[in-house]
Design a protein around this motif. Structure first.
Motif, PDB file in Angstrom:
ATOM      1  N   ASN A 145      -0.427   0.775   0.058  1.00 29.72           N
ATOM      2  CA  ASN A 145      -0.622   1.990   0.851  1.00 29.72           C
ATOM      3  C   ASN A 145       0.589   2.907   0.739  1.00 29.72           C
ATOM      4  O   ASN A 145       1.219   3.234   1.743  1.00 29.72           O
ATOM      5  N   PRO A 146       0.936   3.328  -0.481  1.00 30.73           N
ATOM      6  CA  PRO A 146       2.146   4.147  -0.634  1.00 30.73           C
ATOM      7  C   PRO A 146       2.067   5.448   0.170  1.00 30.73           C
ATOM      8  O   PRO A 146       1.049   6.127   0.163  1.00 30.73           O
ATOM      9  N   GLY A 147       3.143   5.694   0.926  1.00 31.76           N
ATOM     10  CA  GLY A 147       3.234   6.920   1.699  1.00 31.76           C
ATOM     11  C   GLY A 147       2.449   6.911   3.003  1.00 31.76           C
ATOM     12  O   GLY A 147       2.481   7.880   3.752  1.00 31.76           O
ATOM     13  N   ASN A 148       1.770   5.835   3.309  1.00 29.36           N
ATOM     14  CA  ASN A 148       0.969   5.753   4.533  1.00 29.36           C
ATOM     15  C   ASN A 148       1.821   5.133   5.640  1.00 29.36           C
ATOM     16  O   ASN A 148       2.028   3.928   5.692  1.00 29.36           O
ATOM     17  N   LYS A 149       2.334   5.993   6.528  1.00 26.40           N
ATOM     18  CA  LYS A 149       3.228   5.539   7.608  1.00 26.40           C
ATOM     19  C   LYS A 149       2.515   4.607   8.583  1.00 26.40           C
ATOM     20  O   LYS A 149       3.106   3.678   9.110  1.00 26.40           O
ATOM     21  N   GLU A 150       1.231   4.870   8.856  1.00 26.00           N
ATOM     22  CA  GLU A 150       0.477   4.008   9.765  1.00 26.00           C
ATOM     23  C   GLU A 150       0.379   2.586   9.213  1.00 26.00           C
ATOM     24  O   GLU A 150       0.560   1.625   9.953  1.00 26.00           O
ATOM     25  N   ALA A 151       0.085   2.470   7.930  1.00 24.35           N
ATOM     26  CA  ALA A 151      -0.012   1.150   7.301  1.00 24.35           C
ATOM     27  C   ALA A 151       1.350   0.463   7.314  1.00 24.35           C
ATOM     28  O   ALA A 151       1.442  -0.746   7.551  1.00 24.35           O
TER      29      ALA A 151
END
Length: 119
Positions: free
Chosen positions: A40-46
């Motif tokens: 999940n690159p760049g996905n802060k929630e993940a």
């Protein structure tokens, strides 16, 4: 994250409170793969979810830490100002008898005292 805003570790991993060590490990692995930052690159929630999963697994996969959590909740791992350091700064890794023996030994100069731990 403030202690009151933390989710229950069992809820985070999606397991029951009476889950076995294998069930906890399996639930962690499944969720960790789903939320891993590399997937999940760049996905802060993940990324935040992955950190939350790791924190929950670190506690629930260790029998001593799990017992502390079951008894005291998140407070078991918060110091007086909300930082790390055990429940109120108290180290539960020692039994009460051992702690009191150390305290009274230091105070009265009898028993084991701290001299034993320096040997």
């Amino acid at each position: 994250m403030a202690p009151s805003s933390k989710r229950d570790y069992y809820e985070v991993l999606g397991v029951a409170r009476d889950a076995t060590a294998d069930q906890i490990k399996s639930a962690y692995r499944k969720a960790a793969m789903q939320y891993h930052p590399d997937r999940n690159p760049g996905n802060k929630e993940a990324e935040e979810r992955f950190k939350e999963l790791n924190e929950a697994y670190q506690v629930l996969s260790d029998p001593e830490r799990r017992a502390q959590y079951d008894r005291f909740g998140h407070a078991a791992f918060q110091g007086p100002q909300g930082g790390p350091g055990g429940f109120g700064g108290f180290d539960f890794s020692q039994g009460f008898e051992e702690v009191f023996s150390d305290i009274f030994g230091d105070f009265f100069g009898t028993g084991r005292g701290r001299s034993r731990s320096r040997q």
